[in-house]
Scaffold this active site. Structure first.
Site, PDB file in Angstrom:
ATOM      1  N   THR B  15       0.807  -1.212   0.000  1.00 43.22           N
ATOM      2  CA  THR B  15       0.000   0.000   0.000  1.00 43.22           C
ATOM      3  C   THR B  15       0.842   1.265   0.000  1.00 43.22           C
ATOM      4  O   THR B  15       0.312   2.355  -0.110  1.00 43.22           O
ATOM      5  CB  THR B  15      -0.942   0.038   1.225  1.00 43.22           C
ATOM      6  OG1 THR B  15      -0.148  -0.024   2.410  1.00 43.22           O
ATOM      7  CG2 THR B  15      -1.924  -1.110   1.204  1.00 43.22           C
ATOM      8  N   GLY B  16       2.147   1.146   0.133  1.00 43.19           N
ATOM      9  CA  GLY B  16       3.001   2.325   0.131  1.00 43.19           C
ATOM     10  C   GLY B  16       3.248   2.849  -1.272  1.00 43.19           C
ATOM     11  O   GLY B  16       2.817   2.256  -2.263  1.00 43.19           O
ATOM     12  N   VAL B  18       6.100   3.121  -2.909  1.00 46.57           N
ATOM     13  CA  VAL B  18       6.979   2.215  -3.656  1.00 46.57           C
ATOM     14  C   VAL B  18       6.244   0.914  -3.966  1.00 46.57           C
ATOM     15  O   VAL B  18       6.375   0.352  -5.049  1.00 46.57           O
ATOM     16  CB  VAL B  18       8.300   1.966  -2.897  1.00 46.57           C
ATOM     17  CG1 VAL B  18       9.123   0.874  -3.565  1.00 46.57           C
ATOM     18  CG2 VAL B  18       9.114   3.256  -2.840  1.00 46.57           C
ATOM     19  N   SER B  40       1.022  -4.238   6.085  1.00 49.69           N
ATOM     20  CA  SER B  40       1.260  -4.315   7.522  1.00 49.69           C
ATOM     21  C   SER B  40      -0.056  -4.406   8.275  1.00 49.69           C
ATOM     22  O   SER B  40      -1.111  -4.034   7.773  1.00 49.69           O
ATOM     23  CB  SER B  40       2.018  -3.073   7.971  1.00 49.69           C
ATOM     24  OG  SER B  40       1.215  -1.939   7.759  1.00 49.69           O
ATOM     25  N   SER B  43      -2.349  -1.564   8.360  1.00 47.19           N
ATOM     26  CA  SER B  43      -3.286  -1.294   7.270  1.00 47.19           C
ATOM     27  C   SER B  43      -4.531  -2.166   7.335  1.00 47.19           C
ATOM     28  O   SER B  43      -5.531  -1.879   6.677  1.00 47.19           O
ATOM     29  CB  SER B  43      -2.604  -1.548   5.915  1.00 47.19           C
ATOM     30  OG  SER B  43      -1.435  -0.782   5.787  1.00 47.19           O
ATOM     31  N   LEU B  55       5.755  -0.453   4.527  1.00 50.87           N
ATOM     32  CA  LEU B  55       5.933  -1.341   5.661  1.00 50.87           C
ATOM     33  C   LEU B  55       6.749  -0.599   6.716  1.00 50.87           C
ATOM     34  O   LEU B  55       7.777  -0.009   6.410  1.00 50.87           O
ATOM     35  CB  LEU B  55       6.698  -2.576   5.169  1.00 50.87           C
ATOM     36  CG  LEU B  55       6.402  -3.902   5.835  1.00 50.87           C
ATOM     37  CD1 LEU B  55       4.926  -4.233   5.791  1.00 50.87           C
ATOM     38  CD2 LEU B  55       7.193  -5.008   5.139  1.00 50.87           C
ATOM     39  N   CYS B 122      17.066   5.818  -2.677  1.00 48.86           N
ATOM     40  CA  CYS B 122      16.775   6.378  -3.997  1.00 48.86           C
ATOM     41  C   CYS B 122      17.748   7.470  -4.417  1.00 48.86           C
ATOM     42  O   CYS B 122      17.967   7.689  -5.614  1.00 48.86           O
ATOM     43  CB  CYS B 122      15.339   6.897  -4.052  1.00 48.86           C
ATOM     44  SG  CYS B 122      14.897   8.047  -2.722  1.00 48.86           S
ATOM     45  N   GLY B 154       9.632  10.608  -3.037  1.00 48.70           N
ATOM     46  CA  GLY B 154      10.668   9.919  -2.278  1.00 48.70           C
ATOM     47  C   GLY B 154      10.338   9.815  -0.798  1.00 48.70           C
ATOM     48  O   GLY B 154      10.926   9.006  -0.078  1.00 48.70           O
ATOM     49  N   HIS B 219      14.798  12.589  -8.891  1.00 46.70           N
ATOM     50  CA  HIS B 219      15.779  13.267  -8.053  1.00 46.70           C
ATOM     51  C   HIS B 219      16.873  13.845  -8.953  1.00 46.70           C
ATOM     52  O   HIS B 219      17.484  13.132  -9.754  1.00 46.70           O
ATOM     53  CB  HIS B 219      16.433  12.276  -7.079  1.00 46.70           C
ATOM     54  CG  HIS B 219      15.517  11.790  -5.988  1.00 46.70           C
ATOM     55  ND1 HIS B 219      14.266  12.296  -5.766  1.00 46.70           N
ATOM     56  CD2 HIS B 219      15.711  10.838  -5.024  1.00 46.70           C
ATOM     57  CE1 HIS B 219      13.715  11.677  -4.721  1.00 46.70           C
ATOM     58  NE2 HIS B 219      14.563  10.791  -4.266  1.00 46.70           N
TER      59      HIS B 219
END
Lengths: 331, 331, 331, 331
Positions: B15-16, B18, B40, B43, B55, B122, B154, B219
Site C-alpha cells: 500500500t506504500g 513504492v 502491515s 493497514s 511497511l 533512492c 521519495g 531526483h
C-alpha cells in the site's frame, strides 16, 4: 548619529521586476522620496502589461553613464559596469568601504557630483555575506562549492514560463555561475589605501552550480568551504561568528540596514524560502545547518537564503544609497 | 540468450508509494506475475485510502528474514539490511556481480532456496551509476560533492505536506545524507574472490547535502568530483565513457534493463525531471552539463537525474530479481 | 472496415505548443506521415527556443484559405474560421456529420480538392462531449452553468508566466467565456438535409466562468445543467447514457478515436487532471461526480476533464482528418 | 466610542493550522492578550512537529460546552455547534446582531457569564459577505451557483499531501458543499424580535461545487445569482452596493474590523489569491468581475476571494470576540 536627510530619487527601468521592487521599497521609505520614473523606449506607448520589462542591458550601461555625467548619483542593478575597476560593486552588509573610491571615480570622470555604484548579482549575496562574517573572524577562505536553488523572480517578469518550471527543476541559468564566481572575488576584496583601486580576493576559488526551482522569491544555496587557516575553526565557532557579525551599514545608521545582517537558525530544516525570505523585510541573509563536513573534503557546510529582489537587488542599492548619503558623497 | 522463465511474485508493503510502483511495473511485466499482496497490520481493516503506507521499518527487517527463512527470494526496498555484510546492496546497472554472494548467504543461514537482496536508497542511484561508468574507465574517484534536489514521492504517501513544499525548498531530509555517503561505498565496492565478503570503496569521500523540492518524481543531483588519477581525464573523455557504459544487466538479458543505462545530454539545460525522468520507463539515469570545474577544486562537474521510484526503488529491485533468475539463483 | 490508407501531411505553425503536440501525435501515427513543417515569418531565422510560438491569428486565416485554394485539406486549430457558416467546426466524438458540408464548401469555393475544417476551442470539449451524449438520450438541454479550471498549456508557450500562476488562480481568460458559449451552439447544432448549412442549437443557454490554475495539461470543468424535458432523467439514467455513448468516430473506424469517448468515474474525487488526462492517450473525456443538484436550480451536476492539447486541439484535428479520409473527402 | 478594554484569552487546539493563525493574530493584537494554550490529549507528550493538529471534532463539542459551563466565553471554529439553534453562527462583517441571542443562551444554560459563538466554515465567507451587501440593497437573492477553488490550508496541517495537489485539481472536498449551502442560510437569516431564536433564509437556494487547488491561502469562488426582485438591479448598481457596504463591526469600533469589509476590483483579472488575500490583513473579502450574466440564466456574476484562515476562521472569531466585548457580553 546625524539625522538622515530627505532626498528625491528616481527609478530607471521602472517596469521590470526589480524596478517594481524599487518602487515598492521606496514607497515606504522614510527619507528617500520617489520623484521620477523612467522606462526604456521599448516600453513607450505600450499598455503597462505589455511593457513590463527591465532596462535592456545593451542600453543600460550608456544611459547610466549619461546620468552620472549629468551629475546624478546612480545606483545600478544592471551588470554592465560591475567589473569596471573604477566602479564599486557593493553589498551593503559586506563592503560599504568600497564606496570610498567615489572621490577617485569623480576625478577620473571630471565630475564633482555624479557617481556610479553597482549592486551585485542576486545569487552572490547568499554567499558573500556569510563569507564576509567568517573571513572577518577566521581569515581567508581557500575554496568553496556553491549549489543554488534560485527563485523565478530572479529571471524578471514574465521570465520563466510556467510550462518550464512546474513540477520541474532547470539545472542551468545562463551566465549565473560565472557571475557568482567573479563578483564574489571583487566584493570580498579590499581597496588600496590611497582609495584608487580595488584588489580582488583572487585566491578565493568558487565552484558554482546554479539551478532554477519553482519558488517565487528567495534564493537558497548549499555552501561548503575550506579555510586557509588549518586547523580550521569549529562549527560552533563559525556559528558564533555568523551570529555576532555586524556590518558598517549598522554602524553608519542606514535606515534600511538589517539587524542582524545574518540570522542563524538552529532548527535542522531551516532556512526555507517561503518561511524566512522576509526576515527584516528581506534585508537579512539567513543561514542554517552550519556543520562540519563529515565527508572530509571541506571544513564547513551550511545553507543560506537571501531575498533575491530585496537584499539581492533593489534593497541592496537602497542601502548603498543610504550609506553614500551618510558618508557625504551625495549632498 | 536463454529464454526468460515466467515466475510468480508478491509485493509486501503493497500500500506504500513504492509498493504501488511495484504493482504498476509488475502489472506490465512480461514474465513476473503478481500473485500475492501483503500489507502491515497497521493497514488491516482500514479503508484503502487510510491504509496507504509503506511497511514500518521497525518490522520490515524481521518479516523479510522470516520470508527468506521460508525459502523465498526477497528483494527489499527497506533500509534494515542494507548494511548487513551478508546482504548484497545492488543497483542493477552498477553491481549485479554482488548477487554472487548469495551461495555464501545461503550457507550461513542454512537455507537452500531463500535469499535476501536490497536495493539502494533512492538518492544514491543518480551518483553511483555515473560513478560506476567513470571508475570503470578512469579508475577510482578520490572525493565528490553531491547536492540533491529530491522529489516528494521519495518521502512516500502522504509524505510531504503541500503546506511544506509549495513555493518552497526544504534543505534537509532526515538521514539521507548519511545514507548517500555510506551506501555508495558498499555499492561501488568489490567482492572477495571467494564470494564471501564485500570490500567497500572506503577511500571514496562524499560530501552530500540533500534538499526536498516541489517535484513529483525524479531526483536531480549536482555532482562535482576529483579523480585519483592525475592529470584527470578531460570532460570529453568522461562524456564518452558515460555514453558508452553498458551494464551486466544488459549482458545478462534482463528484460527491464535500460538501454542505455546512462543517457548523456548535450543541451546545456538538461536533464530536467519533468522532461527526462521517464526515459526507458524510468530505468535510465540521465546526465548533463558534463564539464570541467572552472573553480579548480574538482576535476569534473555534472548534473544527474534518476527516477526515484523506478530505478531508485521498485524498478531497481525488479531488475535485481530478473538478474537473480538469469544467474540461476531462483529456480 | 476498409483499410486505412497512408497519407502525407504537414504542420503549419509547428513551433507552437499545439504544433508541437501535432508533431508528437503524428510521429506515432500509423498512417499519417509527417512530410512538411511550416512556421510563421516571425520564427524565421531565429533560434528554435526564440521561435516557439503558434501561428499569429492575424495571418492564420489568410494562410489557411491559400492552402485550401491550392487544393489542400486544411484542419485548423486557429479561431479565424470557426464561426464561418461554410466551415465545419468539429469535435470528432460529437459532430463528424458536419464534415458532410464539405461538398457544398467546395462548390462555393470552386475547388475540387481543397477543404477547411476547424476544431473547437479547447475549453468547449469538456462540455460538448458529455452534452452530446446526454442530448442524444434525453433531448435538448435548456441551460447550463460551466466553471472551468484550465491548464497553462492552453495559453501556448511561453504563455503563462510562472510569476502569475504559482500559488495562485487567475479568474479570467480573455475571450474564453464567449467562445465556450458560442462554439458549443454551433457544434451541438444540426445540418440541413441538403448539406448546405448548419443550424445552431440557439436555444441552449450557457453561463461560463473561466479560470487559469497551476496545472500543466487538462481542463477541469464544474458543470450544472437543466434539461428541457421535465421531469428530467435521474442521475443514474444520465450516468448510463454517458457510459454507453459511442461516436461516429468509432463507427467509422478512425484509428485514433477513443474507446470509450467518455469515461465515467464512480469515485467521489475523480476525475483529476494529473491522474486522468492521459486516458486513451488524451482522446477520452472523463466525467465524474454525476449527481442531482440538491440546490434545486439545475437537474444535474458533474465534473468533466479533457486534455486540452489532445482532444481539445491537435488530437481533435487528427481524428477529424482521419474521418475525412474515411468519408472519402480526401483522395 | 468607548475605549477597548484589555482582556486575557486562551487558544484551545493551539497546534492546528487555525490554532496557529489564532496565535499569530493574537500575538499582534492591541487588547487581547494570550494567556493560555491547550491542545488535545493526542498531542500530549509528542514532539511539536508530530502534534500539529486541530482539536478532534469528536471531542471539541464537549470540551467547548464544559468551558462555557465554567463561565468562559467560547468562540469556536469547530463545526459541532454551528447548527445548534441556541448558538450564534457569526461572520463579523455579516451578522453581529446574532450575538444578541447570548442572554437567551445564558438563561437556557443557567449560566451568567459563559457563552458560545461559532464562526462559519471557511468557504461560506466569500459568499455570505457579498450576499449580505447585495441583499441589504436589493432584497433577497432567489438562487445562486457557487464553484469554489479552495486553498490547501483549509484542510489543516499536514492536510493535503503534495502528491495529491501538485499539477492537479481535486474536484471534491468532503462535506463542504453541504456546509456552504446550509450555513449560508443561518448566517443570512434574521433573529426574532424577542432575541430567542434565529430564522433562516430558507428560501435561498445555493448549488455549490467545491474544488481543492494548489494555492496556499485564499479561497476563490465563482458566483452567479438571481434576485427575487425583477427586473434586477444592474451590475453597476450592484458594484455600488458592494463598494458602499459597511458592517456593524465598523460601527461598533471592533479593532480588527476591516475597512472596507468588501474591496471591489475593476481590473478584469482580479481578485487573485496570491495578490489579494492579505488585504486589510486578511479580513477584507475581495470581489471582482461583477457583471451581468450574458448566458441569461442568472442576473449577476462575480468572483470573490477570502482569506480562509483569517476572515474565514481565526480572524472571524477574533472580531466576534471584540464585538461581544463591545456589546457588553464579556465583562
Amino acid at each position: 548619529m546625524a539625522e538622515f536627510p530627505t532626498k528625491k530619487c528616481g527609478v530607471l527601468g521602472c517596469t521590470g521586476s526589480v524596478g517594481q521592487r524599487f518602487i515598492l521599497l521606496l514607497s515606504k521609505h522614510p527619507y528617500l522620496k520617489l520623484h521620477a520614473l523612467g522606462a526604456s523606449a521599448r516600453s513607450a506607448g505600450k499598455k503597462y502589461k505589455d511593457a513590463v520589462s527591465g532596462l535592456d542591458s545593451d542600453v543600460a550601461g550608456d544611459i547610466e553613464t549619461e546620468f552620472q555625467n549629468a551629475g546624478l548619483a546612480v545606483f545600478s542593478n544592471s551588470k554592465n559596469h560591475r567589473q569596471d575597476p573604477t566602479v564599486p560593486l557593493v553589498i551593503p552588509t559586506v563592503n560599504l568601504n568600497h564606496l570610498d573610491l567615489i572621490p577617485h571615480q569623480r576625478k577620473l570622470r571630471s565630475s564633482d557630483k555624479g557617481l556610479l555604484v553597482c549592486n551585485s548579482n542576486c545569487a552572490v549575496v547568499g554567499v558573500a555575506v556569510p563569507f564576509a562574517a567568517l573571513q572577518a573572524a577566521f581569515g581567508p577562505i581557500d575554496f568553496a562549492s556553491v549549489v543554488t536553488m534560485q527563485a523565478v523572480s530572479g529571471a524578471g517578469y514574465p521570465g520563466v514560463s510556467s510550462m518550464d518550471i512546474m513540477d520541474n527543476v532547470v539545472p542551468f541559468i545562463s551566465g549565473e555561475e560565472d557571475k557568482l564566481e567573479t563578483e564574489a572575488r571583487k566584493i570580498l576584496g579590499t581597496m588600496t589605501t590611497d582609495g584608487t583601486a580595488f584588489e580582488e580576493q583572487s585566491a578565493l576559488r568558487i565552484s558554482a552550480a546554479c539551478n532554477r526551482v519553482g519558488v517565487m522569491d528567495g534564493h537558497t544555496a548549499c555552501v561548503a568551504l575550506k579555510f586557509m587557516r588549518q586547523p580550521p575553526p569549529s562549527a560552533e565557532e563559525c556559528i558564533e561568528a555568523l551570529r555576532n557579525y555586524t556590518s558598517e551599514a549598522n554602524a553608519l545608521g542606514c535606515p534600511s540596514a538589517p539587524n542582524p545582517p545574518i540570522k542563524v537558525f538552529d532548527e535542522p530544516d531551516r532556512p526555507q524560502p517561503r518561511l524566512d525570505r522576509d526576515l527584516e523585510s528581506g534585508y537579512t541573509v539567513s543561514v542554517g545547518r552550519v556543520r562540519k563536513d563529515d565527508g572530509g573534503i571541506f571544513d564547513l557546510k551550511f545553507v543560506s537564503l537571501s531575498h533575491n529582489t530585496v537584499i539581492g537587488a533593489a534593497g541592496g542599492s537602497i542601502v548603498n544609497a543610504e550609506a553614500a548619503i551618510l558618508k557625504g558623497y551625495i549632498q
